[in-house]
Design a protein around this motif. Structure first.
Motif, PDB file in Angstrom:
ATOM      1  N   TYR A  30       7.673   7.333  14.060  1.00 12.29           N
ATOM      2  CA  TYR A  30       7.184   6.867  12.771  1.00 12.29           C
ATOM      3  C   TYR A  30       7.192   7.996  11.748  1.00 12.29           C
ATOM      4  CZ  TYR A  30       3.811   5.096   9.371  1.00 12.29           C
ATOM      5  OH  TYR A  30       3.165   4.707   8.226  1.00 12.29           O
ATOM      6  N   LYS A  31       7.896   7.786  10.653  1.00 14.54           N
ATOM      7  CA  LYS A  31       7.924   8.772   9.578  1.00 14.54           C
ATOM      8  C   LYS A  31       6.649   8.621   8.748  1.00 14.54           C
ATOM      9  CE  LYS A  31      12.957   8.775   8.927  1.00 14.54           C
ATOM     10  NZ  LYS A  31      14.025   8.500   7.963  1.00 14.54           N
ATOM     11  N   TYR A  32       5.696   9.470   9.005  1.00 17.52           N
ATOM     12  CA  TYR A  32       4.412   9.309   8.349  1.00 17.52           C
ATOM     13  C   TYR A  32       4.175  10.350   7.251  1.00 17.52           C
ATOM     14  CZ  TYR A  32      -0.297   7.473   8.087  1.00 17.52           C
ATOM     15  OH  TYR A  32      -1.437   6.860   7.667  1.00 17.52           O
ATOM     16  N   LYS A  33       5.228  10.935   6.731  1.00 14.94           N
ATOM     17  CA  LYS A  33       5.080  11.897   5.650  1.00 14.94           C
ATOM     18  C   LYS A  33       4.907  11.147   4.332  1.00 14.94           C
ATOM     19  CE  LYS A  33       7.812  15.471   7.940  1.00 14.94           C
ATOM     20  NZ  LYS A  33       9.013  16.301   7.874  1.00 14.94           N
ATOM     21  N   TYR A  34       4.041  11.662   3.479  1.00 12.27           N
ATOM     22  CA  TYR A  34       3.695  10.944   2.258  1.00 12.27           C
ATOM     23  C   TYR A  34       4.911  10.646   1.391  1.00 12.27           C
ATOM     24  CZ  TYR A  34       1.464   9.564  -2.023  1.00 12.27           C
ATOM     25  OH  TYR A  34       1.076   8.847  -3.125  1.00 12.27           O
ATOM     26  N   LYS A  35       5.895  11.529   1.370  1.00 14.57           N
ATOM     27  CA  LYS A  35       7.038  11.324   0.477  1.00 14.57           C
ATOM     28  C   LYS A  35       7.771  10.022   0.767  1.00 14.57           C
ATOM     29  CE  LYS A  35      10.320  14.053   3.250  1.00 14.57           C
ATOM     30  NZ  LYS A  35      11.283  15.166   3.216  1.00 14.57           N
ATOM     31  N   TYR A  36       7.707   9.550   2.009  1.00 11.14           N
ATOM     32  CA  TYR A  36       8.384   8.303   2.345  1.00 11.14           C
ATOM     33  C   TYR A  36       7.633   7.091   1.797  1.00 11.14           C
ATOM     34  CZ  TYR A  36      11.280  10.983   5.539  1.00 11.14           C
ATOM     35  OH  TYR A  36      12.146  11.888   6.072  1.00 11.14           O
ATOM     36  N   LYS A  37       6.341   7.259   1.549  1.00 11.47           N
ATOM     37  CA  LYS A  37       5.551   6.124   1.111  1.00 11.47           C
ATOM     38  C   LYS A  37       5.904   5.688  -0.306  1.00 11.47           C
ATOM     39  CE  LYS A  37       1.755   7.452   4.068  1.00 11.47           C
ATOM     40  NZ  LYS A  37       0.369   7.880   4.122  1.00 11.47           N
ATOM     41  N   SER A  38       6.504   6.551  -1.102  1.00 12.69           N
ATOM     42  CA  SER A  38       6.909   6.179  -2.450  1.00 12.69           C
ATOM     43  C   SER A  38       8.289   5.557  -2.461  1.00 12.69           C
ATOM     44  CB  SER A  38       6.886   7.421  -3.357  1.00 12.69           C
ATOM     45  OG  SER A  38       7.816   8.388  -2.869  1.00 12.69           O
ATOM     46  N   ASP A  39       8.928   5.485  -1.311  1.00 15.74           N
ATOM     47  CA  ASP A  39      10.263   4.932  -1.190  1.00 15.74           C
ATOM     48  C   ASP A  39      10.240   3.437  -1.456  1.00 15.74           C
ATOM     49  OD1 ASP A  39      12.755   3.883   0.115  1.00 15.74           O
ATOM     50  OD2 ASP A  39      13.016   6.008   0.554  1.00 15.74           O
ATOM     51  N   TYR A  40      11.307   2.919  -2.065  1.00 19.37           N
ATOM     52  CA  TYR A  40      11.393   1.497  -2.362  1.00 19.37           C
ATOM     53  C   TYR A  40      11.347   0.658  -1.088  1.00 19.37           C
ATOM     54  CZ  TYR A  40      16.194   1.251  -0.649  1.00 19.37           C
ATOM     55  OH  TYR A  40      17.309   1.265   0.148  1.00 19.37           O
ATOM     56  N   LYS A  41      11.700   1.240   0.041  1.00 17.11           N
ATOM     57  CA  LYS A  41      11.707   0.482   1.298  1.00 17.11           C
ATOM     58  C   LYS A  41      10.314  -0.004   1.643  1.00 17.11           C
ATOM     59  CE  LYS A  41      15.610   3.128   3.114  1.00 17.11           C
ATOM     60  NZ  LYS A  41      15.635   4.105   2.012  1.00 17.11           N
ATOM     61  N   TYR A  42       9.286   0.781   1.346  1.00 15.21           N
ATOM     62  CA  TYR A  42       7.920   0.354   1.597  1.00 15.21           C
ATOM     63  C   TYR A  42       7.539  -0.793   0.673  1.00 15.21           C
ATOM     64  CZ  TYR A  42       7.041   4.296   4.660  1.00 15.21           C
ATOM     65  OH  TYR A  42       7.074   5.175   5.703  1.00 15.21           O
ATOM     66  N   LYS A  43       7.939  -0.669  -0.571  1.00 10.05           N
ATOM     67  CA  LYS A  43       7.602  -1.682  -1.568  1.00 10.05           C
ATOM     68  C   LYS A  43       8.165  -3.040  -1.177  1.00 10.05           C
ATOM     69  CE  LYS A  43       8.379  -2.771  -6.448  1.00 10.05           C
ATOM     70  NZ  LYS A  43       8.943  -2.279  -7.719  1.00 10.05           N
ATOM     71  N   TYR A  44       9.445  -3.083  -0.857  1.00 10.95           N
ATOM     72  CA  TYR A  44      10.077  -4.371  -0.583  1.00 10.95           C
ATOM     73  C   TYR A  44       9.824  -4.863   0.837  1.00 10.95           C
ATOM     74  CZ  TYR A  44      12.297  -3.738  -5.075  1.00 10.95           C
ATOM     75  OH  TYR A  44      12.501  -3.559  -6.411  1.00 10.95           O
ATOM     76  N   HIS A  83      -7.410 -16.117  -0.037  1.00  4.00           N
ATOM     77  CA  HIS A  83      -6.636 -15.182   0.774  1.00  4.00           C
ATOM     78  C   HIS A  83      -7.082 -13.759   0.432  1.00  4.00           C
ATOM     79  CE1 HIS A  83      -4.003 -18.507   1.862  1.00  4.00           C
ATOM     80  NE2 HIS A  83      -3.954 -18.819   0.576  1.00  4.00           N
ATOM     81  N   ILE A  84      -7.389 -12.973   1.471  1.00  3.91           N
ATOM     82  CA  ILE A  84      -7.887 -11.612   1.273  1.00  3.91           C
ATOM     83  C   ILE A  84      -7.077 -10.654   2.140  1.00  3.91           C
ATOM     84  CG2 ILE A  84      -9.874 -10.068   1.535  1.00  3.91           C
ATOM     85  CD1 ILE A  84     -11.681 -12.515   1.154  1.00  3.91           C
ATOM     86  N   ILE A  85      -6.658  -9.538   1.535  1.00  2.04           N
ATOM     87  CA  ILE A  85      -5.965  -8.486   2.272  1.00  2.04           C
ATOM     88  C   ILE A  85      -6.920  -7.308   2.429  1.00  2.04           C
ATOM     89  CG2 ILE A  85      -4.089  -6.798   2.230  1.00  2.04           C
ATOM     90  CD1 ILE A  85      -2.399  -8.820   0.747  1.00  2.04           C
ATOM     91  N   LEU A  86      -7.117  -6.870   3.660  1.00  2.00           N
ATOM     92  CA  LEU A  86      -7.882  -5.660   3.952  1.00  2.00           C
ATOM     93  C   LEU A  86      -6.886  -4.572   4.328  1.00  2.00           C
ATOM     94  CD1 LEU A  86     -10.746  -7.146   6.162  1.00  2.00           C
ATOM     95  CD2 LEU A  86     -10.769  -6.767   3.710  1.00  2.00           C
ATOM     96  N   THR A  87      -6.885  -3.472   3.582  1.00  2.98           N
ATOM     97  CA  THR A  87      -5.889  -2.434   3.837  1.00  2.98           C
ATOM     98  C   THR A  87      -6.360  -1.089   3.309  1.00  2.98           C
ATOM     99  OG1 THR A  87      -3.536  -1.886   3.580  1.00  2.98           O
ATOM    100  CG2 THR A  87      -4.633  -2.848   1.666  1.00  2.98           C
ATOM    101  N   ASP A  88      -5.867  -0.036   3.906  1.00  3.35           N
ATOM    102  CA  ASP A  88      -6.132   1.322   3.437  1.00  3.35           C
ATOM    103  C   ASP A  88      -5.110   1.628   2.347  1.00  3.35           C
ATOM    104  OD1 ASP A  88      -6.468   3.997   2.970  1.00  3.35           O
ATOM    105  OD2 ASP A  88      -6.408   4.602   5.077  1.00  3.35           O
ATOM    106  N   LEU A  89      -5.536   1.531   1.105  1.00  2.30           N
ATOM    107  CA  LEU A  89      -4.616   1.678  -0.027  1.00  2.30           C
ATOM    108  C   LEU A  89      -3.966   3.053  -0.089  1.00  2.30           C
ATOM    109  CD1 LEU A  89      -6.651  -0.191  -2.780  1.00  2.30           C
ATOM    110  CD2 LEU A  89      -4.526  -0.940  -1.715  1.00  2.30           C
ATOM    111  N   SER A  90      -4.604   4.060   0.492  1.00  3.06           N
ATOM    112  CA  SER A  90      -3.997   5.392   0.477  1.00  3.06           C
ATOM    113  C   SER A  90      -2.712   5.417   1.303  1.00  3.06           C
ATOM    114  CB  SER A  90      -4.986   6.436   1.008  1.00  3.06           C
ATOM    115  OG  SER A  90      -5.321   6.173   2.357  1.00  3.06           O
ATOM    116  N   ASN A  91      -2.569   4.473   2.243  1.00  2.00           N
ATOM    117  CA  ASN A  91      -1.358   4.385   3.053  1.00  2.00           C
ATOM    118  C   ASN A  91      -0.411   3.282   2.599  1.00  2.00           C
ATOM    119  OD1 ASN A  91      -2.043   6.487   4.792  1.00  2.00           O
ATOM    120  ND2 ASN A  91      -3.173   5.128   6.155  1.00  2.00           N
ATOM    121  N   THR A  92      -0.963   2.185   2.080  1.00  2.00           N
ATOM    122  CA  THR A  92      -0.149   0.987   1.859  1.00  2.00           C
ATOM    123  C   THR A  92       0.024   0.601   0.393  1.00  2.00           C
ATOM    124  OG1 THR A  92      -2.101  -0.437   2.097  1.00  2.00           O
ATOM    125  CG2 THR A  92      -0.822   0.041   4.090  1.00  2.00           C
TER     126      THR A  92
END
Length: 203
Positions: A30-44, A83-92
């Motif tokens: 799992y690529k858990y480096k923060y720079k990957y989280k801004s990638d469009y792949k996470y968004k879509y 409908h409710i989403i529970l999530t850690d916004l710092s990651n997601t």
């Protein structure tokens, strides 16, 4: 394991998540480096993942408006269900930026646990869920994460089950990937949970 596990095999989601989870020496890394989280792949991938899941839960009401010479059809989301989403916004955060375009009134609750005794956060979650439970006939909870790799999620599930009077039938886990040992643990404590994922990982 008695969990209801649904593997989402949408081809576009698989293409996007393939680069999030690397295959190396037959093990998923799992690529858990923060720079990957801004990638469009996470968004879509997050958008499409929730789209595929919510299709099962969104109920549409059809209204007919009769004009003099025609009839107009209008479609609305059933307002008796929340409908409710529970999530850690710092990651997601980048995964959920477009989700409100699917359901504008979906509620997103931040669930970052900085320590094991964060009772303030537990209280906020409990109050928000119970408030919505008193207002709506039905509530669907979606616990969203990128990769579920530890048992912190069990604390959240126990909180929902014991202090909100929600049925496990109303609690769903949504993630890009989840480790098999975590699923086994969840299966022992909460066998009625529904898990939606694109991949099951093995240590």
């Amino acid at each position: 394991m008695q969990l209801n596990i649904y593997t989402i095999s949408h081809p576009i989601i698989e293409l996007l998540t393939n680069s999030i989870i690397n295959t190396k020496n037959n093990k998923y890394k799992y690529k858990y480096k923060y720079k990957y989280k801004s990638d469009y792949k996470y968004k879509y991938s997050g958008f499409l993942l929730m789209y595929e899941i919510l299709r099962k839960y969104i109920k549409i009401q059809k209204i007919y408006i009769k004009h003099i010479y025609s009839i107009k059809n209008l479609y609305f989301i059933n307002s008796s269900t929340k409908h409710i989403i529970l999530t850690d916004l710092s990651n997601t955060y980048n995964m959920i930026t477009e989700i409100k375009s699917l359901i504008p009134d979906i509620e997103i609750i931040h669930t970052e646990y900085k320590n094991q005794n964060n009772y303030q956060l537990d209280r906020i979650i409990k109050e928000r869920i119970n408030y919505n439970k008193s207002k709506y006939n039905n509530i669907n909870i979606f616990i969203l994460d990128i990769v579920i790799s530890d048992d912190k999620i069990t604390r959240l599930i126990k909180l929902l089950e014991n202090q909100t009077e929600l049925s496990l039938n109303n609690i769903n886990i949504a993630c890009i990937a989840c480790y098999e040992n975590i699923l086994s643990h969840l299966g022992k404590i909460s066998p009625k949970l529904k898990v939606y994922t694109t991949k099951i990982l093995y240590n």
